[in-house]
Scaffold this active site. Structure first.
Site, PDB file in Angstrom:
ATOM      1  N   HIS A   1      82.229 -34.684  21.600  1.00 35.24           N
ATOM      2  CA  HIS A   1      83.456 -34.184  20.965  1.00 35.24           C
ATOM      3  C   HIS A   1      83.952 -35.215  19.957  1.00 35.24           C
ATOM      4  O   HIS A   1      83.989 -36.417  20.263  1.00 35.24           O
ATOM      5  CB  HIS A   1      84.564 -33.998  22.006  1.00 35.24           C
ATOM      6  CG  HIS A   1      84.282 -32.968  23.058  1.00 35.24           C
ATOM      7  ND1 HIS A   1      84.885 -31.720  23.067  1.00 35.24           N
ATOM      8  CD2 HIS A   1      83.489 -32.992  24.149  1.00 35.24           C
ATOM      9  CE1 HIS A   1      84.477 -31.038  24.125  1.00 35.24           C
ATOM     10  NE2 HIS A   1      83.625 -31.783  24.803  1.00 35.24           N
TER      11      HIS A   1
ATOM     12  N   HIS B   1      76.710 -32.676  24.278  1.00 33.76           N
ATOM     13  CA  HIS B   1      77.513 -32.581  23.056  1.00 33.76           C
ATOM     14  C   HIS B   1      78.556 -33.682  23.048  1.00 33.76           C
ATOM     15  O   HIS B   1      79.091 -34.045  24.082  1.00 33.76           O
ATOM     16  CB  HIS B   1      78.181 -31.205  22.938  1.00 33.76           C
ATOM     17  CG  HIS B   1      78.962 -30.806  24.151  1.00 33.76           C
ATOM     18  ND1 HIS B   1      78.365 -30.318  25.288  1.00 33.76           N
ATOM     19  CD2 HIS B   1      80.281 -30.860  24.412  1.00 33.76           C
ATOM     20  CE1 HIS B   1      79.282 -30.077  26.198  1.00 33.76           C
ATOM     21  NE2 HIS B   1      80.469 -30.398  25.700  1.00 33.76           N
TER      22      HIS B   1
HETATM   23  P1  5GP Z   1      82.715 -29.662  27.711  1.00 31.45           P
HETATM   24  O1  5GP Z   1      83.877 -29.391  28.623  1.00 31.45           O
HETATM   25  O2  5GP Z   1      81.422 -29.073  28.228  1.00 31.45           O
HETATM   26  O3  5GP Z   1      82.592 -31.108  27.335  1.00 31.45           O
HETATM   27  O4  5GP Z   1      83.079 -28.942  26.360  1.00 31.45           O
HETATM   28  C1  5GP Z   1      82.543 -27.713  25.957  1.00 31.45           C
HETATM   29  C2  5GP Z   1      83.329 -27.280  24.738  1.00 31.45           C
HETATM   30  O5  5GP Z   1      82.647 -26.191  24.143  1.00 31.45           O
HETATM   31  C3  5GP Z   1      84.743 -26.787  25.088  1.00 31.45           C
HETATM   32  O6  5GP Z   1      85.709 -27.609  24.434  1.00 31.45           O
HETATM   33  C4  5GP Z   1      84.763 -25.343  24.574  1.00 31.45           C
HETATM   34  O7  5GP Z   1      85.964 -24.996  23.951  1.00 31.45           O
HETATM   35  C5  5GP Z   1      83.578 -25.302  23.602  1.00 31.45           C
HETATM   36  N1  5GP Z   1      82.926 -24.011  23.525  1.00 31.45           N
HETATM   37  C6  5GP Z   1      82.505 -23.248  24.563  1.00 31.45           C
HETATM   38  N2  5GP Z   1      81.935 -22.114  24.116  1.00 31.45           N
HETATM   39  C7  5GP Z   1      82.007 -22.169  22.757  1.00 31.45           C
HETATM   40  C8  5GP Z   1      81.579 -21.266  21.716  1.00 31.45           C
HETATM   41  O8  5GP Z   1      81.024 -20.193  21.950  1.00 31.45           O
HETATM   42  N3  5GP Z   1      81.804 -21.668  20.441  1.00 31.45           N
HETATM   43  C9  5GP Z   1      82.413 -22.856  20.136  1.00 31.45           C
HETATM   44  N4  5GP Z   1      82.585 -23.135  18.850  1.00 31.45           N
HETATM   45  N5  5GP Z   1      82.820 -23.712  21.084  1.00 31.45           N
HETATM   46  C10 5GP Z   1      82.625 -23.379  22.378  1.00 31.45           C
END
Ligand code: 5GP
Ligand code: ZN
Length: 142
Positions: free
Chosen positions: A104, A102
């Site tokens: 951001h 993903h």
């Molecule tokens: P990472 O740290 O893997 O780059 O970011 C994962 C992101 O996914 C985090 O910023 C977290 O807040 C978001 N996230 C995790 N679970 C959910 C969810 O169930 N729904 C949404 N909308 N965001 C999520």
């Protein structure tokens, strides 16, 4: 790779978990991050379960970036943001919590604090820097 049973983003793509959707087509789903750095913080998610961007089929790469740019423009206009960060955490040591690729898209405002708090390092010498570049260049041309 097909969608995966216990992946939170695959569940969102399948509609098993709700999300605040921004955009969707046959390859991409974009929605708001549930724990945003700023209001409007979005996630651009390919509809194909891969832990790493390096194994995600290349056809998704351009689509992810194209969608991120459109979302960023919309964020700036709607939220009056001055800029944005595109952040892709790849691997646990890089801060990746959800093992489904993903990107951001984080709207940014003039008084925001830096997101990355790690301090920058220095090379011991220009030779060390050149050697590092040489090694990576050699791997790239294999
Ligand atoms: P990472 O740290 O893997 O780059 O970011 C994962 C992101 O996914 C985090 O910023 C977290 O807040 C978001 N996230 C995790 N679970 C959910 C969810 O169930 N729904 C949404 N909308 N965001 C999520
Ligand atoms: Zn997944």
């Amino acid at each position: 790779m097909p969608l995966v049973e216990d992946c939170v983003f695959c569940k969102i793509i399948r509609g098993e978990i709700p999300c605040s959707k921004l955009y969707e087509d046959d390859q991409i789903l974009a929605f708001l991050d549930i724990a945003p750095f700023n209001n409007g913080h979005a996630l651009i998610v390919p509809k194909d379960h891969h832990h790493s961007i390096t194994t995600l089929p290349a056809e998704f790469h351009a689509k992810i970036m194209e969608t991120a740019c459109k979302v960023a423009v919309a964020q700036m206009r709607v939220l009056k943001a001055e800029g944005f960060n595109l952040v892709l955490n790849n691997g646990r040591c890089a801060g990746q919590e959800v093992p489904h690729v993903h990107l951001h898209v984080i709207p940014r405002f003039v008084d925001d604090q830096p997101i990355f708090k790690a301090s920058k390092k220095k090379y011991d010498s220009i030779e060390e820097m050149q050697k590092t570049a040489e090694n990576i260049r050699a791997k790239l041309s294999e």
